[in-house]
Design a protein around this motif. Structure first.
Motif, PDB file in Angstrom:
ATOM      1  N   ARG A 310       0.838  -1.201   0.000  1.00 50.60           N
ATOM      2  CA  ARG A 310       0.000   0.000   0.000  1.00 50.60           C
ATOM      3  C   ARG A 310       0.886   1.270   0.000  1.00 50.60           C
ATOM      4  O   ARG A 310       0.673   2.202  -0.763  1.00 50.60           O
ATOM      5  CB  ARG A 310      -0.922  -0.017   1.220  1.00 50.60           C
ATOM      6  CG  ARG A 310      -1.910   1.141   1.266  1.00 50.60           C
ATOM      7  CD  ARG A 310      -2.986   0.948   2.360  1.00 50.60           C
ATOM      8  NE  ARG A 310      -2.493   0.319   3.595  1.00 50.60           N
ATOM      9  CZ  ARG A 310      -1.793   0.961   4.527  1.00 50.60           C
ATOM     10  NH1 ARG A 310      -1.496   2.228   4.393  1.00 50.60           N
ATOM     11  NH2 ARG A 310      -1.394   0.317   5.617  1.00 50.60           N
ATOM     12  N   ILE A 311       1.905   1.221   0.865  1.00 50.14           N
ATOM     13  CA  ILE A 311       2.836   2.355   0.951  1.00 50.14           C
ATOM     14  C   ILE A 311       3.552   2.580  -0.374  1.00 50.14           C
ATOM     15  O   ILE A 311       3.701   3.703  -0.846  1.00 50.14           O
ATOM     16  CB  ILE A 311       3.867   2.094   2.080  1.00 50.14           C
ATOM     17  CG1 ILE A 311       3.220   2.337   3.434  1.00 50.14           C
ATOM     18  CG2 ILE A 311       5.096   2.948   1.908  1.00 50.14           C
ATOM     19  CD1 ILE A 311       4.067   1.849   4.583  1.00 50.14           C
ATOM     20  N   ARG A 312       3.961   1.478  -0.981  1.00 54.50           N
ATOM     21  CA  ARG A 312       4.659   1.574  -2.262  1.00 54.50           C
ATOM     22  C   ARG A 312       3.771   2.249  -3.302  1.00 54.50           C
ATOM     23  O   ARG A 312       4.208   3.151  -4.026  1.00 54.50           O
ATOM     24  CB  ARG A 312       5.058   0.163  -2.718  1.00 54.50           C
ATOM     25  CG  ARG A 312       5.780   0.122  -4.036  1.00 54.50           C
ATOM     26  CD  ARG A 312       6.301  -1.281  -4.328  1.00 54.50           C
ATOM     27  NE  ARG A 312       6.822  -1.344  -5.675  1.00 54.50           N
ATOM     28  CZ  ARG A 312       6.084  -1.653  -6.739  1.00 54.50           C
ATOM     29  NH1 ARG A 312       4.796  -1.935  -6.600  1.00 54.50           N
ATOM     30  NH2 ARG A 312       6.636  -1.671  -7.934  1.00 54.50           N
ATOM     31  N   ALA A 313       2.505   1.837  -3.352  1.00 57.19           N
ATOM     32  CA  ALA A 313       1.570   2.424  -4.320  1.00 57.19           C
ATOM     33  C   ALA A 313       1.384   3.924  -4.045  1.00 57.19           C
ATOM     34  O   ALA A 313       1.358   4.736  -4.982  1.00 57.19           O
ATOM     35  CB  ALA A 313       0.232   1.697  -4.253  1.00 57.19           C
ATOM     36  N   GLU A 314       1.289   4.284  -2.774  1.00 50.99           N
ATOM     37  CA  GLU A 314       1.107   5.708  -2.429  1.00 50.99           C
ATOM     38  C   GLU A 314       2.317   6.536  -2.849  1.00 50.99           C
ATOM     39  O   GLU A 314       2.168   7.650  -3.352  1.00 50.99           O
ATOM     40  CB  GLU A 314       0.899   5.862  -0.922  1.00 50.99           C
ATOM     41  CG  GLU A 314      -0.515   5.532  -0.473  1.00 50.99           C
ATOM     42  CD  GLU A 314      -0.638   5.462   1.039  1.00 50.99           C
ATOM     43  OE1 GLU A 314       0.285   5.935   1.749  1.00 50.99           O
ATOM     44  OE2 GLU A 314      -1.657   4.914   1.514  1.00 50.99           O
ATOM     45  N   LEU A 315       3.499   5.979  -2.613  1.00 47.75           N
ATOM     46  CA  LEU A 315       4.716   6.734  -2.970  1.00 47.75           C
ATOM     47  C   LEU A 315       4.866   6.858  -4.487  1.00 47.75           C
ATOM     48  O   LEU A 315       5.245   7.919  -4.999  1.00 47.75           O
ATOM     49  CB  LEU A 315       5.957   6.079  -2.359  1.00 47.75           C
ATOM     50  CG  LEU A 315       6.066   6.207  -0.833  1.00 47.75           C
ATOM     51  CD1 LEU A 315       7.276   5.442  -0.316  1.00 47.75           C
ATOM     52  CD2 LEU A 315       6.173   7.671  -0.418  1.00 47.75           C
ATOM     53  N   LEU A 316       4.569   5.792  -5.191  1.00 46.95           N
ATOM     54  CA  LEU A 316       4.629   5.860  -6.667  1.00 46.95           C
ATOM     55  C   LEU A 316       3.640   6.908  -7.175  1.00 46.95           C
ATOM     56  O   LEU A 316       3.940   7.687  -8.083  1.00 46.95           O
ATOM     57  CB  LEU A 316       4.312   4.497  -7.281  1.00 46.95           C
ATOM     58  CG  LEU A 316       5.420   3.443  -7.195  1.00 46.95           C
ATOM     59  CD1 LEU A 316       4.905   2.100  -7.691  1.00 46.95           C
ATOM     60  CD2 LEU A 316       6.664   3.861  -8.003  1.00 46.95           C
ATOM     61  N   ASN A 317       2.506   6.939  -6.533  1.00 45.27           N
ATOM     62  CA  ASN A 317       1.477   7.904  -6.884  1.00 45.27           C
ATOM     63  C   ASN A 317       1.939   9.339  -6.629  1.00 45.27           C
ATOM     64  O   ASN A 317       1.561  10.271  -7.352  1.00 45.27           O
ATOM     65  CB  ASN A 317       0.219   7.589  -6.061  1.00 45.27           C
ATOM     66  CG  ASN A 317      -1.011   8.186  -6.699  1.00 45.27           C
ATOM     67  OD1 ASN A 317      -1.110   8.219  -7.928  1.00 45.27           O
ATOM     68  ND2 ASN A 317      -1.938   8.673  -5.883  1.00 45.27           N
ATOM     69  N   ALA A 318       2.770   9.496  -5.604  1.00 46.80           N
ATOM     70  CA  ALA A 318       3.306  10.828  -5.272  1.00 46.80           C
ATOM     71  C   ALA A 318       4.591  11.111  -6.069  1.00 46.80           C
ATOM     72  O   ALA A 318       5.332  12.041  -5.770  1.00 46.80           O
ATOM     73  CB  ALA A 318       3.593  10.909  -3.776  1.00 46.80           C
ATOM     74  N   GLU A 319       4.839  10.278  -7.092  1.00 45.73           N
ATOM     75  CA  GLU A 319       5.991  10.422  -7.983  1.00 45.73           C
ATOM     76  C   GLU A 319       7.342  10.293  -7.288  1.00 45.73           C
ATOM     77  O   GLU A 319       8.311  10.965  -7.639  1.00 45.73           O
ATOM     78  CB  GLU A 319       5.899  11.727  -8.786  1.00 45.73           C
ATOM     79  CG  GLU A 319       4.738  11.670  -9.764  1.00 45.73           C
ATOM     80  CD  GLU A 319       4.603  12.898 -10.634  1.00 45.73           C
ATOM     81  OE1 GLU A 319       5.167  13.945 -10.270  1.00 45.73           O
ATOM     82  OE2 GLU A 319       3.931  12.793 -11.673  1.00 45.73           O
ATOM     83  N   VAL A 320       7.375   9.432  -6.287  1.00 45.01           N
ATOM     84  CA  VAL A 320       8.651   9.054  -5.665  1.00 45.01           C
ATOM     85  C   VAL A 320       9.100   7.764  -6.360  1.00 45.01           C
ATOM     86  O   VAL A 320       8.304   6.845  -6.522  1.00 45.01           O
ATOM     87  CB  VAL A 320       8.476   8.805  -4.149  1.00 45.01           C
ATOM     88  CG1 VAL A 320       9.781   8.289  -3.546  1.00 45.01           C
ATOM     89  CG2 VAL A 320       8.023  10.085  -3.447  1.00 45.01           C
ATOM     90  N   ARG A 321      10.376   7.736  -6.798  1.00 44.85           N
ATOM     91  CA  ARG A 321      10.893   6.507  -7.411  1.00 44.85           C
ATOM     92  C   ARG A 321      11.239   5.537  -6.282  1.00 44.85           C
ATOM     93  O   ARG A 321      12.240   5.699  -5.597  1.00 44.85           O
ATOM     94  CB  ARG A 321      12.132   6.815  -8.266  1.00 44.85           C
ATOM     95  CG  ARG A 321      11.845   7.660  -9.489  1.00 44.85           C
ATOM     96  CD  ARG A 321      13.042   7.755 -10.415  1.00 44.85           C
ATOM     97  NE  ARG A 321      14.165   8.477  -9.841  1.00 44.85           N
ATOM     98  CZ  ARG A 321      14.327   9.804  -9.898  1.00 44.85           C
ATOM     99  NH1 ARG A 321      13.410  10.572 -10.489  1.00 44.85           N
ATOM    100  NH2 ARG A 321      15.393  10.371  -9.362  1.00 44.85           N
TER     101      ARG A 321
END
Ligand SMILES: [Zn+2]
Length: 479
Positions: A310-321
């Motif tokens: 879930r965290i990974r998806a949120e960070l990708l969504n926030a444009e964090v690689r």
């Protein structure tokens, strides 16, 4: 991999560098001595460098093109200083299709000559100017002493080539690209650079003026980050690049070229790395953050992995690689060391205890131990990650700048000068004579890196001969 300790930087900087390149999986040696295989992690870093620069090149009106790898040998011979500069380093193709070629071909050491040939065809009138072209490619220079990224037989780079109607426009372009490179170095690579002019001895073969950015590596030595050349009318005359001006007169163009190569990867390693390995500036890092899930039982695993995804998806969504280390059969400690070696700016630890509290641990790569760790609520993670990445980016730049300042001497006499270049840069008045420059190189192994564009003014006496001098120059041992 990851088990043996690296040699420390203090003990053997050169071997530390080699090991970091190999163990971080940036590059590997190739069957042909002096060539390198850039591995996916290294190439991802280079891709981020190219993207950051390409954006700036396009914003200043340049377009990309592709010129051929093979150049007629006679082209290289057309510009005299160019031929003198490059002949010893040329790779020459003598056979093709099973037959000896009538005219040998060279593998481009740079594309100046073939670009000159094309520009002579394309440019007729002042209306065709300026021509602003860049290309991303690789070139071959037969280097004898090689080191991964820093000096390889084939290397990757961009080469910009422009043609202009007047000398002042060419100079403005040359200086504009210096500014573009400085902006990239400071903001994206977090490498503080000193832009300046090269001496006659150090300038590019065929240029009127060469500007370069010099940076201090972690061992106090200098590395030329990139260059921008005002070629005057040298190539325009050799290749007949001419245009009809507004009054109908035939004029030679004024041309420039500018380039930055995979050496910059070496600079990033040597400026920011520490005894644990690589430290990458967040703006260029292939992965800005890595999530390391921590669990023992299957029940813990189910909970932790669900939250981690879930965290990974949120960070990708926030444009964090971001990436997640899901490897089985290796301990969290091993994973921590491995990602430290690879220089990922932020580690996100997520275990059952954190899970229960709805938090994670954020660990900064640039600050080892407890100092770099903080607990963050999962709900605020995206924002905290972005803020922390910006802090890491700035901290890397500031640390490198402080290091350079601490290791730059302003010697008052030749004795102090000799000491300064043993450990770092010497900023000293220089009369401008090639004789003094050669004597210094002979006696100290330090070369004239650049005459900084920013001068503190005043005048003094040459650090070498004592004659009056108007400008201060940077001297250092260099890569
Ligand atoms: Zn002198």
């Amino acid at each position: 991999m990851g088990d043996q300790k690296l040699p420390s930087r203090a003990e053997d900087f050169s071997e530390w560098y080699n090991q970091v390149v190999l163990r971080a999986e940036l590059a590997d040696y190739a069957p042909v001595r002096g060539c390198m295989i850039v591995r996916p992690y290294g190439w991802a870093l280079w891709e981020n460098i190219t993207a950051a620069l390409d954006r700036r090149f396009k914003a200043t009106g340049h377009m990309n093109a592709a010129f051929p790898l093979l150049i007629p040998r006679s082209f290289i011979d057309k510009e005299q200083s160019h031929v003198a500069g490059f002949s010893p380093e040329l790779a020459v193709v003598t056979h093709g299709g099973g037959e000896k070629l009538e005219e040998p071909l060279v593998i481009r050491p740079t594309s100046e000559t073939i670009v000159g040939h094309a520009y002579a065809k394309w440019i007729q009138s002042y209306r065709d100017l300026p021509v602003l072209i860049n290309q991303w490619n690789s070139v071959v220079r037969w280097e004898l002493r090689t080191k991964l990224f820093l000096r390889t037989l084939e290397f990757f780079w961009q080469e910009g080539h422009t043609a202009h109607a007047t000398a002042s426009e060419a100079e403005a372009e040359t200086r504009q690209m210096v500014d573009v490179y400085v902006d990239f170095a400071m903001k994206d690579a977090a490498v503080p650079v000193i832009p300046g002019r090269k001496s006659e001895a150090e300038k590019f073969a065929g240029a009127d003026v060469t500007y370069a950015l010099e940076a201090m590596m972690g061992d106090g030595k200098a590395l030329q980050f990139c260059t921008s050349h005002n070629l005057g009318q040298n190539f325009a005359k050799a290749f007949e690049i001419r245009y009809l001006d507004k009054t109908g007169q035939l004029q030679h163009c004024w041309t420039t070229s500018w380039g930055l190569s995979t050496r910059v990867v070496g600079a990033i390693i040597m400026v920011h790395g520490d005894d644990q390995g690589l430290i990458l500036p967040p703006k260029l890092a292939p992965y800005q953050a890595v999530i390391v899930p921590i669990f023992k039982s299957d029940e813990e695993k189910a909970q932790v992995m669900e939250a981690a995804r879930r965290i990974r998806a949120e960070l990708l969504n926030a444009e964090v690689r971001v990436t997640m280390d899901e490897r089985e059969g290796v301990s969290p400690g091993f994973k921590f060391n491995d990602w430290e070696m690879r220089g990922v700016p932020l580690r996100i630890e997520l275990g059952p205890k954190h899970f229960a509290k709805g938090s994670v641990v954020l660990a900064r790569r640039d600050k080892p131990g407890k100092e770099g760790k903080s607990f963050v609520l999962q709900a605020e993670l995206a924002e905290a990650t972005k803020r922390t990445l910006a802090e890491v980016q700035q901290a890397l730049h500031d640390r490198a700048l402080a290091f350079r300042k601490a290791n730059t001497g302003e010697p008052k006499d030749y004795g102090e000068f000799k000491q300064a270049v043993e450990t770092g840069f010497a900023l000293a008045f220089w009369c401008g004579s090639a004789g003094c420059e050669a004597k210094i190189k002979e006696e100290t192994k330090a070369t004239m890196r650049c005459i900084p564009l920013e001068q503190s003014g005043g005048s003094g006496s040459c650090i070498c001969c004592g004659q009056p001098a108007k400008e201060r120059a940077i001297f250092a041992k260099a890569y």
